[in-house]
Motif scaffolding. Structure first.
Motif, PDB file in Angstrom:
ATOM      1  N   ASN A   1      40.243  14.413  31.390  1.00 22.45           N
ATOM      2  CA  ASN A   1      40.970  15.199  32.383  1.00 22.45           C
ATOM      3  C   ASN A   1      39.916  15.925  33.224  1.00 22.45           C
ATOM      4  OD1 ASN A   1      43.029  16.468  33.685  1.00 22.45           O
ATOM      5  ND2 ASN A   1      43.622  17.768  31.939  1.00 22.45           N
ATOM      6  N   PRO A   2      39.364  15.225  34.227  1.00 17.66           N
ATOM      7  CA  PRO A   2      38.113  15.673  34.836  1.00 17.66           C
ATOM      8  C   PRO A   2      38.218  16.900  35.751  1.00 17.66           C
ATOM      9  CG  PRO A   2      38.856  13.605  35.835  1.00 17.66           C
ATOM     10  CD  PRO A   2      39.797  13.901  34.727  1.00 17.66           C
ATOM     11  N   LEU A   3      37.211  17.759  35.645  1.00 23.79           N
ATOM     12  CA  LEU A   3      37.016  18.887  36.550  1.00 23.79           C
ATOM     13  C   LEU A   3      35.574  18.781  37.059  1.00 23.79           C
ATOM     14  CD1 LEU A   3      37.754  21.654  37.795  1.00 23.79           C
ATOM     15  CD2 LEU A   3      37.006  22.714  35.637  1.00 23.79           C
TER      16      LEU A   3
ATOM     17  N   GLU B   1      26.133  16.475  40.442  1.00 25.74           N
ATOM     18  CA  GLU B   1      27.578  16.646  40.255  1.00 25.74           C
ATOM     19  C   GLU B   1      28.019  15.954  38.971  1.00 25.74           C
ATOM     20  OE1 GLU B   1      29.728  15.428  43.701  1.00 25.74           O
ATOM     21  OE2 GLU B   1      28.915  17.080  44.911  1.00 25.74           O
ATOM     22  N   ILE B   2      28.725  16.695  38.158  1.00 24.79           N
ATOM     23  CA  ILE B   2      29.209  16.108  36.898  1.00 24.79           C
ATOM     24  C   ILE B   2      30.683  16.463  36.703  1.00 24.79           C
ATOM     25  CG2 ILE B   2      26.961  16.178  35.715  1.00 24.79           C
ATOM     26  CD1 ILE B   2      28.142  18.722  34.270  1.00 24.79           C
ATOM     27  N   TYR B   3      31.323  15.706  35.816  1.00 19.78           N
ATOM     28  CA  TYR B   3      32.677  16.043  35.385  1.00 19.78           C
ATOM     29  C   TYR B   3      32.620  16.644  33.991  1.00 19.78           C
ATOM     30  CZ  TYR B   3      34.531  12.828  38.972  1.00 19.78           C
ATOM     31  OH  TYR B   3      34.852  12.195  40.138  1.00 19.78           O
ATOM     32  N   ILE B   4      33.422  17.681  33.798  1.00 14.61           N
ATOM     33  CA  ILE B   4      33.670  18.163  32.434  1.00 14.61           C
ATOM     34  C   ILE B   4      35.199  18.152  32.235  1.00 14.61           C
ATOM     35  CG2 ILE B   4      31.602  19.626  32.373  1.00 14.61           C
ATOM     36  CD1 ILE B   4      33.578  22.074  32.708  1.00 14.61           C
TER      37      ILE B   4
ATOM     38  N   THR C   1      28.845  23.591  23.391  1.00 11.50           N
ATOM     39  CA  THR C   1      28.249  22.358  23.899  1.00 11.50           C
ATOM     40  C   THR C   1      29.369  21.463  24.420  1.00 11.50           C
ATOM     41  OG1 THR C   1      26.492  22.487  22.261  1.00 11.50           O
ATOM     42  CG2 THR C   1      26.832  20.347  23.300  1.00 11.50           C
ATOM     43  N   LEU C   2      29.237  21.001  25.652  1.00 14.31           N
ATOM     44  CA  LEU C   2      30.303  20.199  26.265  1.00 14.31           C
ATOM     45  C   LEU C   2      29.837  18.773  26.519  1.00 14.31           C
ATOM     46  CD1 LEU C   2      31.649  22.615  29.055  1.00 14.31           C
ATOM     47  CD2 LEU C   2      32.181  22.568  26.604  1.00 14.31           C
ATOM     48  N   HIS C   3      30.808  17.842  26.503  1.00 13.27           N
ATOM     49  CA  HIS C   3      30.509  16.481  26.972  1.00 13.27           C
ATOM     50  C   HIS C   3      30.741  16.436  28.471  1.00 13.27           C
ATOM     51  CE1 HIS C   3      34.849  16.324  26.084  1.00 13.27           C
ATOM     52  NE2 HIS C   3      34.912  15.411  27.047  1.00 13.27           N
ATOM     53  N   TRP C   4      30.171  15.459  29.142  1.00 12.99           N
ATOM     54  CA  TRP C   4      30.169  15.421  30.603  1.00 12.99           C
ATOM     55  C   TRP C   4      29.859  14.003  31.067  1.00 12.99           C
ATOM     56  CZ3 TRP C   4      25.418  13.673  32.337  1.00 12.99           C
ATOM     57  CH2 TRP C   4      24.389  13.686  31.376  1.00 12.99           C
ATOM     58  N   VAL C   5      30.132  13.731  32.328  1.00 10.43           N
ATOM     59  CA  VAL C   5      29.790  12.429  32.918  1.00 10.43           C
ATOM     60  C   VAL C   5      29.350  12.688  34.352  1.00 10.43           C
ATOM     61  CG1 VAL C   5      30.750  10.224  33.719  1.00 10.43           C
ATOM     62  CG2 VAL C   5      31.389  11.093  31.469  1.00 10.43           C
TER      63      VAL C   5
ATOM     64  N   ILE D   1      40.545   8.331  33.810  1.00  8.48           N
ATOM     65  CA  ILE D   1      39.552   8.984  32.969  1.00  8.48           C
ATOM     66  C   ILE D   1      38.174   8.525  33.446  1.00  8.48           C
ATOM     67  CG2 ILE D   1      41.201   9.039  31.040  1.00  8.48           C
ATOM     68  CD1 ILE D   1      39.299   6.995  29.605  1.00  8.48           C
ATOM     69  N   LYS D   2      37.150   9.323  33.162  1.00  8.75           N
ATOM     70  CA  LYS D   2      35.800   9.033  33.691  1.00  8.75           C
ATOM     71  C   LYS D   2      34.874   8.651  32.540  1.00  8.75           C
ATOM     72  CE  LYS D   2      37.123  10.497  37.774  1.00  8.75           C
ATOM     73  NZ  LYS D   2      37.297   9.542  38.892  1.00  8.75           N
TER      74      LYS D   2
END
Ligand code: ATP
Ligand code: MG
Length: 569
Positions: free
Chosen positions: A358-360, A396-399, A467-471, A515-516
């Motif tokens: 659910n990207p931000l 720029e990344i998505y979390i 700690t978060l995952h990201w793309v 989803i990313k």
């Protein structure tokens, strides 16, 4: 291949055999059947195999393997109305997938139709079987109850000549389906209801998938099964508890063929029953036919093909079956236990990757525009040999939307204004600004990063709470996720009043578009590949997935949230 057991080892009783293995071990030690061990798995090809069948064939093949015997695959194809080659092929594939093989010992009950017919003729001639012209309803009514004897059929005393003539004409197609049956003449007052002149043959005119229109009479289970075991030289006929009451009849018919040297032995164990699902093939077929699931291999089905598509492994299914064990007591097995076994196995096998459901979008304002660097990610910390793969990082990344809160409660350790978190495998970032659209919806975060905190740099050890995952946004690949949950909302649909279809869980499938994925997932989205989307769950590419449109099945969430969810509702 399991290690072969040494039967002369006096400690064998202490080896933790289950009761079936113990019987087999004792028979072998006593030199029964000349030391031969031959089991069989006898599916009826009228549906796909489910996990209950797996419990049965893990025993049939497993015990043969363990004690150096053989196991036959026998298709119990005695009812052409419900059977099909599609099911035969599916059954073969599923058993192979579970890691068992029957070599050249693939048999069909229909191969024994001639011998069975001959035996029926012999029993007629000996006055042990007769043709009954009554309907099956009437026959059932005359059976009596366990405490009340049954009533003899008015046709019971037909002469062998008349019976033989009628039986042959039944098989030539002269009579309508349901108009006559062949019954064994045993004892209408027997305390065992199965002995009250059981039906041996009925008329069916639907062509058979193997024998075509050759036969018009088809043997019933009780008459065919034991004889088939006998013809194949089966020594141990292992089945489920509901057949216990059939055993005397099984033995009665086999004795018509057997001499003292050899007789198969039937042993019964408890069925596998799972919460939140149904095991009846009739009900599963109904779900398929009515489109309530997408097919026999719908990932919500308790079928082996469904579980395979969902991403379950044969090892996890076997481990679950081992845990529940084989006993003489019926039980309802918790699906949580199966899910636990799946998590346990995938934890060892799945490649760790990052995907945002659910990207931000997050813009790192002090990171150079147009720059990309790669970070190395461990494929599986449980499996150091599995190596690493690289993942691009950029401005720029998505979390996950859920990983940010503007006004967080005290113990929220993820991202919030003026707070820091670590991006897994990369830098520490700090949220400086929240960007909203005209509706007040958060659409972007503006953050700064600490360039000293990447692995290998002096600030790498700096600790922050979350700690978060990201793309990375420019490298992200879009995909669809299918999130599966339990098929039935109630724990035991078979025990509830009412139509089981009304008890389906309306939330059993949720589709999430957009989803990313990190690019590595897309590059490795081969059928059967197992991924852990970090912090989310285990996923595998669905059969519908293509390189143009990636579709992932969620095999299972990382944690069992069912109990908690149920309490909330
Ligand atoms: P049917 O009502 O069509 O007979 P079935 O599930 O019994 O359905 P079979 O093809 O006859 O289907 O089953 C093959 C074997 O699998 C049988 O020996 C049966 O005892 C076993 N089996 C079926 N269901 C289960 C279960 N839930 N747990 C353990 N064994 C099972
Ligand atoms: Mg059956």
């Amino acid at each position: 291949m399991a290690e072969k057991i040494d039967l002369n080892d006096e400690n064998s009783e202490k080896k933790g055999y289950n009761f079936v293995e113990q019987i087999v071990a004792d028979d072998l030690a006593a030199g029964k059947n000349g030391g031969r061990l031959n089991t069989r798995f006898p599916p009826e090809p009228n549906g796909y195999l489910h996990i209950g069948h797996a419990k049965a064939f893990c025993m049939d093949f497993g015990v043969a393997e363990k004690f150096g015997g053989t196991c036959n695959l026998r298709f119990d194809d005695t009812n052409p109305v419900k059977e099909d080659v599609e099911y035969v092929d599916a059954i073969r594939e599923d058993i192979h997938w579970m890691g068992f093989d029957w070599g050249n010992r693939e048999y069909y009950a229909s191969d024994y139709f001639p011998q069975l017919f001959d035996l029926a003729v012999r029993l007629i001639k000996e006055g042990k079987a007769y043709v009954d012209d009554q309907s099956s309803e009437l026959i059932a009514e005359q059976k009596g109850t366990p405490t009340q004897p049954g009533v003899n059929s008015p046709y019971r005393d037909r002469t062998p000549e008349e019976n033989l003539d009628l039986f042959i004409r039944m098989n030539e197609g002269e009579f309508a389906e349901g108009s006559r049956v062949l019954r064994a003449k045993i004892d209408m007052a027997s305390p065992n209801m199965h002995f009250r002149d059981p039906i041996m043959y009925r008329i069916i005119k639907t062509p058979h998938h193997r024998t075509g229109t050759k036969w018009k009479v088809y043997p019933m289970y009780d008459f065919a099964h034991g004889q088939s075991d006998f013809f194949e030289g089966v020594t141990h006929s292992i089945c489920t508890l509901e057949f216990e009451v059939h055993r005397p009849l099984y033995e009665y018919f086999v004795k018509e063929l057997a001499d003292d040297s050899y007789c198969p032995r039937q042993i019964e164990f408890n069925r596998l029953n799972l919460t939140h699902t149904v095991m009846s093939k009739r009900k599963l077929l109904q779900l398929v036919k009515e489109g309530l699931v997408s097919g026999w291999d719908d990932p919500r089905m308790p079928t082996l093909s469904g579980m395979r598509r969902r991403g379950f492994t044969p090892e996890s299914i076997k481990s679950f079956i081992d845990k529940i064990g084989y006993t003489k007591y019926e039980a309802l097995n918790s699906i949580s236990l199966l899910e636990h076994a799946v998590r346990e196995d995938l934890n060892k096998k799945a490649t760790r990757v990052m995907a945002v459901m659910n990207p931000l979008k997050v813009v790192i304002t002090n990171y150079p525009e147009g720059q990309t660097e790669t970070v190395e990610m461990e494929n599986n910390p449980e499996e150091p040999e599995s190596g690493t793969h690289s993942m691009p990082f950029s401005r720029e990344i998505y979390i996950e939307k859920d990983d940010f809160m503007e006004n967080p409660p005290k113990k929220f350790f993820r991202l919030s204004p003026r707070n820091e978190v670590r991006l897994k495998g990369a830098y520490i970032i700090k949220c400086e600004e929240v960007v909203k659209d005209e509706n007040g919806e958060i659409v972007e975060l503006r953050c700064t990063y600490d360039p000293d905190t990447r692995s290998g740099l002096p600030g790498a050890a700096r600790k922050v709470k979350g700690t978060l995952h990201w793309v990375s946004v420019p490298h992200a690949v879009d995909a669809t996720a299918r999130l599966y949950d339990r098929l039935f909302a109630v724990e035991n649909p078979s025990a509830e009043e009412g139509d089981f279809r009304d008890m389906l869980n309306p939330e059993s499938l949720k589709v999430v578009e957009g989803i990313k994925l990190e690019p590595y997932i897309a590059e490795n989205a081969r059928k059967g590949e197992k991924f852990q989307f970090q912090r989310i769950g285990y996923f595998t590419p669905d059969y519908d997935s293509t390189s143009e449109k990636l579709i992932f099945n969620r095999t299972i969430a990382l944690k069992d949230s069912w109990e908690k969810e149920q309490k909330k509702n």
